[in-house]
Design a protein around this motif. Sequence first.
Motif, PDB file in Angstrom:
ATOM      1  N   ALA A  33       0.689  -1.201  -0.080  1.00 50.91           N
ATOM      2  CA  ALA A  33       0.074  -0.139  -0.119  1.00 50.91           C
ATOM      3  C   ALA A  33       0.841   1.333  -0.229  1.00 50.91           C
ATOM      4  CB  ALA A  33      -0.799  -0.046   1.235  1.00 50.91           C
ATOM      5  N   GLU A  34       2.084   1.233   0.226  1.00 52.35           N
ATOM      6  CA  GLU A  34       2.985   2.300   0.416  1.00 52.35           C
ATOM      7  C   GLU A  34       3.865   2.427  -0.859  1.00 52.35           C
ATOM      8  OE1 GLU A  34       3.471   2.333   5.252  1.00 52.35           O
ATOM      9  OE2 GLU A  34       4.860   1.034   4.078  1.00 52.35           O
ATOM     10  N   VAL A  35       3.671   1.479  -1.718  1.00 47.81           N
ATOM     11  CA  VAL A  35       4.371   1.529  -3.111  1.00 47.81           C
ATOM     12  C   VAL A  35       3.757   1.935  -4.347  1.00 47.81           C
ATOM     13  CG1 VAL A  35       5.666   0.001  -4.737  1.00 47.81           C
ATOM     14  CG2 VAL A  35       5.876  -0.358  -1.980  1.00 47.81           C
ATOM     15  N   LEU A  36       4.108   2.648  -5.153  1.00 49.46           N
ATOM     16  CA  LEU A  36       3.739   3.024  -6.509  1.00 49.46           C
ATOM     17  C   LEU A  36       4.812   2.446  -7.577  1.00 49.46           C
ATOM     18  CD1 LEU A  36       3.136   6.945  -5.987  1.00 49.46           C
ATOM     19  CD2 LEU A  36       1.330   4.979  -5.499  1.00 49.46           C
ATOM     20  N   VAL A  37       4.093   1.878  -8.475  1.00 47.50           N
ATOM     21  CA  VAL A  37       5.191   1.248  -9.676  1.00 47.50           C
ATOM     22  C   VAL A  37       5.214   2.449 -10.573  1.00 47.50           C
ATOM     23  CG1 VAL A  37       5.042  -0.197 -11.670  1.00 47.50           C
ATOM     24  CG2 VAL A  37       4.373  -1.122  -9.274  1.00 47.50           C
ATOM     25  N   THR A  38       6.658   2.783 -11.155  1.00 44.73           N
ATOM     26  CA  THR A  38       6.814   3.885 -12.110  1.00 44.73           C
ATOM     27  C   THR A  38       7.685   3.356 -13.241  1.00 44.73           C
ATOM     28  OG1 THR A  38       9.177   4.209 -10.875  1.00 44.73           O
ATOM     29  CG2 THR A  38       7.028   5.085  -9.862  1.00 44.73           C
ATOM     30  N   ALA A  39       7.710   4.318 -13.981  1.00 43.77           N
ATOM     31  CA  ALA A  39       8.487   3.743 -15.420  1.00 43.77           C
ATOM     32  C   ALA A  39       9.879   4.054 -15.141  1.00 43.77           C
ATOM     33  CB  ALA A  39       7.926   4.668 -16.445  1.00 43.77           C
ATOM     34  N   GLY A  40      10.794   3.221 -14.290  1.00 47.91           N
ATOM     35  CA  GLY A  40      11.741   3.303 -13.969  1.00 47.91           C
ATOM     36  C   GLY A  40      12.291   4.494 -12.821  1.00 47.91           C
ATOM     37  N   GLY A  41      13.594   4.241 -12.604  1.00 46.72           N
ATOM     38  CA  GLY A  41      13.998   5.226 -11.676  1.00 46.72           C
ATOM     39  C   GLY A  41      14.051   6.785 -12.019  1.00 46.72           C
ATOM     40  N   GLN A  42      14.269   7.096 -13.055  1.00 46.73           N
ATOM     41  CA  GLN A  42      14.219   8.462 -13.439  1.00 46.73           C
ATOM     42  C   GLN A  42      12.965   9.094 -13.326  1.00 46.73           C
ATOM     43  OE1 GLN A  42      16.984  10.029 -14.143  1.00 46.73           O
ATOM     44  NE2 GLN A  42      16.530  11.797 -15.328  1.00 46.73           N
ATOM     45  N   SER A  43      12.039   8.538 -13.816  1.00 43.27           N
ATOM     46  CA  SER A  43      10.628   8.692 -13.567  1.00 43.27           C
ATOM     47  C   SER A  43      10.014   8.979 -12.200  1.00 43.27           C
ATOM     48  CB  SER A  43       9.522   8.015 -14.138  1.00 43.27           C
ATOM     49  OG  SER A  43       8.019   8.296 -13.982  1.00 43.27           O
ATOM     50  N   ALA A  44      10.625   7.937 -11.419  1.00 43.94           N
ATOM     51  CA  ALA A  44      10.304   8.114  -9.853  1.00 43.94           C
ATOM     52  C   ALA A  44      10.977   9.282  -9.171  1.00 43.94           C
ATOM     53  CB  ALA A  44      10.869   6.931  -9.118  1.00 43.94           C
ATOM     54  N   LEU A  45      12.266   9.522  -9.592  1.00 49.30           N
ATOM     55  CA  LEU A  45      13.058  10.680  -8.972  1.00 49.30           C
ATOM     56  C   LEU A  45      12.221  12.128  -9.315  1.00 49.30           C
ATOM     57  CD1 LEU A  45      16.580   9.831  -9.604  1.00 49.30           C
ATOM     58  CD2 LEU A  45      15.476  10.118  -7.471  1.00 49.30           C
ATOM     59  N   THR A  46      11.734  12.027 -10.637  1.00 47.63           N
ATOM     60  CA  THR A  46      11.044  13.306 -11.243  1.00 47.63           C
ATOM     61  C   THR A  46       9.695  13.549 -10.431  1.00 47.63           C
ATOM     62  OG1 THR A  46      11.956  12.801 -13.409  1.00 47.63           O
ATOM     63  CG2 THR A  46      10.041  14.292 -13.046  1.00 47.63           C
ATOM     64  N   SER A  58      15.651  -0.814 -21.592  1.00 50.62           N
ATOM     65  CA  SER A  58      14.273  -0.808 -21.778  1.00 50.62           C
ATOM     66  C   SER A  58      13.317  -1.244 -20.965  1.00 50.62           C
ATOM     67  CB  SER A  58      14.298  -1.578 -23.333  1.00 50.62           C
ATOM     68  OG  SER A  58      14.840  -0.772 -24.177  1.00 50.62           O
ATOM     69  N   LEU A  59      13.937  -2.039 -20.008  1.00 49.19           N
ATOM     70  CA  LEU A  59      12.557  -2.793 -19.034  1.00 49.19           C
ATOM     71  C   LEU A  59      12.674  -1.401 -17.852  1.00 49.19           C
ATOM     72  CD1 LEU A  59      10.777  -4.950 -17.917  1.00 49.19           C
ATOM     73  CD2 LEU A  59      12.757  -5.842 -16.843  1.00 49.19           C
ATOM     74  N   ARG A  60      11.830  -0.220 -18.141  1.00 50.96           N
ATOM     75  CA  ARG A  60      11.760   0.714 -17.367  1.00 50.96           C
ATOM     76  C   ARG A  60      10.528   0.541 -16.370  1.00 50.96           C
ATOM     77  NH1 ARG A  60      15.468   3.605 -18.453  1.00 50.96           N
ATOM     78  NH2 ARG A  60      15.015   5.042 -17.092  1.00 50.96           N
ATOM     79  N   VAL A  61      10.770  -0.190 -15.364  1.00 48.07           N
ATOM     80  CA  VAL A  61       9.911  -0.329 -14.280  1.00 48.07           C
ATOM     81  C   VAL A  61      10.642  -0.410 -12.899  1.00 48.07           C
ATOM     82  CG1 VAL A  61       8.399  -2.187 -13.188  1.00 48.07           C
ATOM     83  CG2 VAL A  61       8.749  -2.159 -15.584  1.00 48.07           C
ATOM     84  N   GLY A  62      10.005   0.648 -12.091  1.00 48.55           N
ATOM     85  CA  GLY A  62      10.765   1.029 -10.928  1.00 48.55           C
ATOM     86  C   GLY A  62       9.463   1.306  -9.732  1.00 48.55           C
ATOM     87  N   ALA A  63       9.940   1.915  -8.608  1.00 52.29           N
ATOM     88  CA  ALA A  63       9.099   1.747  -7.617  1.00 52.29           C
ATOM     89  C   ALA A  63       9.238   3.266  -6.674  1.00 52.29           C
ATOM     90  CB  ALA A  63       8.982   0.630  -6.672  1.00 52.29           C
ATOM     91  N   LEU A  64       8.343   3.782  -6.167  1.00 55.30           N
ATOM     92  CA  LEU A  64       8.293   4.979  -5.370  1.00 55.30           C
ATOM     93  C   LEU A  64       7.676   4.466  -3.936  1.00 55.30           C
ATOM     94  CD1 LEU A  64       7.384   8.337  -6.835  1.00 55.30           C
ATOM     95  CD2 LEU A  64       9.251   7.873  -5.491  1.00 55.30           C
ATOM     96  N   ALA A  65       8.569   4.369  -2.706  1.00 54.79           N
ATOM     97  CA  ALA A  65       7.526   3.999  -1.559  1.00 54.79           C
ATOM     98  C   ALA A  65       7.884   5.337  -0.523  1.00 54.79           C
ATOM     99  CB  ALA A  65       8.525   2.711  -0.960  1.00 54.79           C
TER     100      ALA A  65
END
Length: 481
Positions: A174-187, A324-331
């Motif tokens: 519940a505390e995690v969002l799936v993002t399009a890689g780390g760069q997107s998460a940092l943005t 190209s596997l741009r899958v990351g997370a924000l918590a």
Amino acid sequence: MHERSSVADLAKSLRAELNRYSPGGKLPSSRALVERYRVSPVTVSRALARLTAEGLVTTRPGAGAFRAPARTGQPAPGDTSWQEVTLSADTAAELVPRAVDASGVLITLAAPPPGVIEFNGGYLHPSLQPEQAMAAALARAGRRPGAWGRPPIDGLPELRDWFARGIADTCTAAEVLVTAGGQSALTTALRALAPPGAPVLVESPTYPGMLAIARAAGLRPVPVPVDADGVRPELLAAAFRASGAKVFVCQPLFQNPTGAVLSAARRPEVLRIAREAGAFVVEDDFVRRLAHEDAGPLPRTLAADDPDGVVVHVCSLTKATSPSLRVGALAARGPVLERLRAIHVVDTFFVPRPFQEAALELVGSAAWNRHLRSVSAELGSRRTAMTAALRIALPELALPHIPVGGYHLWLRLPDGADEQAVVSAALRAGVAVAPGRPYFSAEPPAAHLRLSFAAVAGAGEITEGVRRLRTACDEALGSLG
């Protein structure tokens, strides 16, 4: 022959023969191409599709494939000079101009010219990527019921749960969002945590892509020096007091570019200082999965020791798999999570479901842990090879810290060296290296180079690349001797 190679080869052959046909002329039938080139019907179909996408061929159902009509002449270029006035006027009203220098990012993204050894790459060489496992995961994912439907906004629950388990025992899906890689998460994190014009504390030196994000958002990066044990707490506290910043971005594990690991003694200090400043710590945990074989037990994430929601954690699968596997997370925990979610949704809606399904298939396969073990051993071996070659061939380049994780070394050039001259000479000698200047948000204390050992084919290229760098340094640093 591999199917992908067959398609490329057939497309190349057909492209070369198109001049035999007049515009609108009919190409041989698919059956004729199968017999002539001794390839499968699928290969023929894919090769024609590639030429169609290039605008060289048109297809008509039931009629076949035809050479596309010749393109008309290019129209006269328009006058875009008005944009300079508009963009400059917009910038003049901003507290912090949002003009962005992306050169530091492009250095690690752009492919070098043929024959140039890639010591500036930011991703694993194809030979280190789990290509077969990723292909199998993508194929399985594509067959999952609903795989091409709309995913949950926050991400697939199973994938969020997998990321949460890797972040901390106390972290939940519940505390995690799936993002399009780390760069997107940092943005997303920087836009959520700081308004335009605000200061943001950053490690010095630090990842150029993060500096570009900050400047694009109109933020003012304020440097805090790093040493072999990570960020210096006393300088961090002073920077919070002097700037009034409410965000500090750091890479506590195998920091880019120095490779430093935040020491056990400093970890609680960093969290305490940020908490007392009422500030967030953005933890960019970008290469935890690229620890070397001799790294030993890794420290926990900062998020694991943070019950109060100070840490916003960022991680990604990209560095350990493929660019190209741009899958990351924000918590994150607390009210900030809702703000992160809102900005994430506005910017991207969601990460495409097939990518999420493929990531889930990959990390759940037996091949995943085998891949991580293989990469761990290979990166450690490459680090040792590059370190040994540098010490023999280039002893004048200081290597203050040898990391046990990540994919690069951070070298200090001799006093008085012209960093750009070395970079340019290296390229002429056939090796691409990353200059140190883009890693500093203010004036650098010295000239540096960052050398990657992950993007090359193996130890042989490392040895040859260092030899070419020796040639470049002889040219660019000769006057210092």
